[in-house]
Design a protein around this motif. Structure first.
Motif, PDB file in Angstrom:
ATOM      1  N   ASP A 245       0.734  -1.187  -0.062  1.00  0.00           N
ATOM      2  CA  ASP A 245       0.087   0.001  -0.089  1.00  0.00           C
ATOM      3  C   ASP A 245       0.875   1.197   0.156  1.00  0.00           C
ATOM      4  O   ASP A 245       1.938   1.300   0.715  1.00  0.00           O
ATOM      5  CB  ASP A 245      -0.821   0.159   1.113  1.00  0.00           C
ATOM      6  CG  ASP A 245      -2.266  -0.768   1.035  1.00  0.00           C
ATOM      7  OD1 ASP A 245      -2.556  -1.402  -0.041  1.00  0.00           O
ATOM      8  OD2 ASP A 245      -3.090  -0.549   1.917  1.00  0.00           O
ATOM      9  N   ASP A 246       0.268   2.420  -0.856  1.00  0.00           N
ATOM     10  CA  ASP A 246       0.834   3.729  -0.749  1.00  0.00           C
ATOM     11  C   ASP A 246       1.878   3.827  -1.931  1.00  0.00           C
ATOM     12  O   ASP A 246       1.814   5.016  -2.330  1.00  0.00           O
ATOM     13  CB  ASP A 246       1.498   4.112   0.705  1.00  0.00           C
ATOM     14  CG  ASP A 246       0.313   3.768   1.721  1.00  0.00           C
ATOM     15  OD1 ASP A 246      -1.069   4.163   1.185  1.00  0.00           O
ATOM     16  OD2 ASP A 246       0.599   3.498   2.764  1.00  0.00           O
TER      17      ASP A 246
ATOM     18  N   HIS B 295      -4.812   3.382  -5.416  1.00  0.00           N
ATOM     19  CA  HIS B 295      -5.013   3.429  -3.966  1.00  0.00           C
ATOM     20  C   HIS B 295      -5.803   4.949  -3.658  1.00  0.00           C
ATOM     21  O   HIS B 295      -5.426   5.405  -2.555  1.00  0.00           O
ATOM     22  CB  HIS B 295      -3.741   3.395  -3.143  1.00  0.00           C
ATOM     23  CG  HIS B 295      -3.929   3.042  -1.505  1.00  0.00           C
ATOM     24  ND1 HIS B 295      -4.722   2.450  -0.918  1.00  0.00           N
ATOM     25  CD2 HIS B 295      -3.170   3.698  -0.616  1.00  0.00           C
ATOM     26  CE1 HIS B 295      -4.710   2.594   0.355  1.00  0.00           C
ATOM     27  NE2 HIS B 295      -3.706   3.231   0.806  1.00  0.00           N
TER      28      HIS B 295
ATOM     29  N   HIS C 212      -5.776   9.802  -1.306  1.00  0.00           N
ATOM     30  CA  HIS C 212      -5.832   9.106  -0.084  1.00  0.00           C
ATOM     31  C   HIS C 212      -6.636   9.961   1.037  1.00  0.00           C
ATOM     32  O   HIS C 212      -6.798   9.627   2.096  1.00  0.00           O
ATOM     33  CB  HIS C 212      -4.283   9.236   0.383  1.00  0.00           C
ATOM     34  CG  HIS C 212      -4.125   7.654   1.260  1.00  0.00           C
ATOM     35  ND1 HIS C 212      -4.470   7.592   2.751  1.00  0.00           N
ATOM     36  CD2 HIS C 212      -3.723   6.581   1.234  1.00  0.00           C
ATOM     37  CE1 HIS C 212      -4.330   6.689   3.207  1.00  0.00           C
ATOM     38  NE2 HIS C 212      -3.568   5.743   2.257  1.00  0.00           N
TER      39      HIS C 212
END
Ligand SMILES: [Zn+2]
Length: 272
Positions: free
Chosen positions: A68-69, A150, A154
Motif C-alpha cells: 500500500d501507498d 489506492h 488518499h
C-alpha cells in the motif's frame, strides 16, 4: 475458494526487527509461505476466479501479496535515515525467487496524484523525492509488481487540499458523494491508464481500509463503465472466499493482524 490476501506497507520502517519493519517481515513471511508448500499468485488471478473467469484450481493453496501507498521503498533499496540500509520490497521478492526458484508477484496500490505524493514525501517521509512514479513502468515491464490504485490523494490529512468537497480529511468514509468518488477513483484510473501499461487489471484498495454505503452499494456497482474497477479491497482480516463482497474484499495487514513468524503462521492456519 479461500485465499489470504496479505498487505504490507514499505514505509513501515521503525527498526530492523520483524515486529517493526515490514521489509524484514515480508522476507520471513515469503520463506514461511514457501516452506508450507503454498504458492504466490497475482491478486488479479484471485479476482478472475472470484468473478468466474478462471477455475478455482488457479488459486488452490495460494496467497496473494499487496503493498500500500507506493513509495520508493517498494522499489529502490534505500538508506533509511535512522534504521540504515533497507532492501526494497522488489528486492525482497527477487531474493526470494532467486533462492527458492518459486514465482513471486505483488500488487502495489499506489497514491496516484503526483502533487499529493510530492507533498506526502515531505510530510510523511523526509523530503528526498522518494515518492515519485518513475519506477512504475519498470515494475510493470518486469512483471514483478503490478501498479493499481489506492485513490487519487488518499484524502490524506497532511495535504493542504484533497478531493473531499468539505476538506474533511484523514478518512475515506466521507468520500460519499458522486463528485468526490469520481475525483478519487475514476480520475486515478484515468491517470494510471495514461501513464502505465494497458489494459489494466482494475483493482482498488481503500485508503485506511475504509468504505461506506454509497461506495459499496451505489458508486462501485452502478458506475463500472466510468471507474473501470473490477474489485475493491478493504482490510477485514479474512481470506477471500466465493461469498466475499466484490467491493470490499478482505485483506490481512502486517503489523495489525500479525507481528511475528508464529503469529503469521496462525494467520495462514486460520485462513486456509
Ligand atoms: Zn494507504
Amino acid at each position: 475458494m479461500r485465499v489470504p490476501v496479505l498487505a504490507y506497507h514499505s514505509n513501515n520502517v521503525a527498526g530492523n526487527d520483524y515486529a517493526d519493519n515490514d521489509h524484514v517481515a515480508l522476507a520471513a513471511d515469503l520463506a514461511q509461505i514457501h516452506a508450507r508448500g503454498l504458492r504466490i499468485v497475482p491478486l488479479a488471478r484471485v479476482i478472475d476466479v472470484l468473478l468466474g473467469r478462471a477455475p478455482d484450481s488457479e488459486v488452490e493453496r495460494a496467497v496473494a501479496i499487496t503493498f500500500d501507498d507506493g513509495s520508493w521503498f517498494d522499489w529502490y533499496d534505500l538508506d533509511h535515515p535512522t534504521c540504515g540500509p533497507q532492501r526494497a520490497f522488489a528486492s525482497v521478492l527477487r531474493d526470494f525467487k532467486a533462492t527458492t526458484g518459486a514465482t513471486a508477484h505483488a500488487t502495489s496500490f499506489v497514491i496516484v496524484s503526483p502533487r499529493a505524493r510530492a507533498i506526502l514525501d515531505r510530510t510523511c517521509l523526509i523530503g528526498r523525492g522518494w515518492w515519485t512514479d518513475d519506477w512504475w513502468p519498470a515494475a510493470e515491464r518486469e512483471g514483478l509488481i503490478a501498479i493499481e490504485s489506492h485513490s487519487w490523494d488518499h484524502n490524506h490529512h497532511t495535504l493542504p487540499e484533497t478531493a473531499q468537497r468539505d476538506q474533511r480529511k484523514g478518512t475515506f468514509r466521507n468520500i460519499d458523494r458522486y463528485h468526490d468518488a469520481d475525483a478519487e477513483i475514476r480520475q486515478a484510473n484515468d491517470w494510471l491508464d495514461a501513464h502505465c501499461r494497458t489494459p489494466r487489471e482494475g483493482l482498488f484498495a481503500y485508503p485506511y481500509g475504509e468504505t461506506n454505503e454509497y461506495l459499496l452499494r451505489d458508486y462501485f456497482p452502478s458506475h463500472i463503465s466510468e471507474h473501470r474497477v473490477r474489485a475493491a479491497l478493504g482490510t477485514y482480516a479474512r481470506p477471500v472466499e466465493r461469498s466475499s463482497d466484490r467491493w470490499n474484499l478482505p485483506r490481512f495487514v502486517c503489523g495489525r493482524d500479525w507481528n511475528s513468524p508464529d503469529a503469521f503462521g496462525r494467520v495462514l492456519d486460520g485462513a486456509l
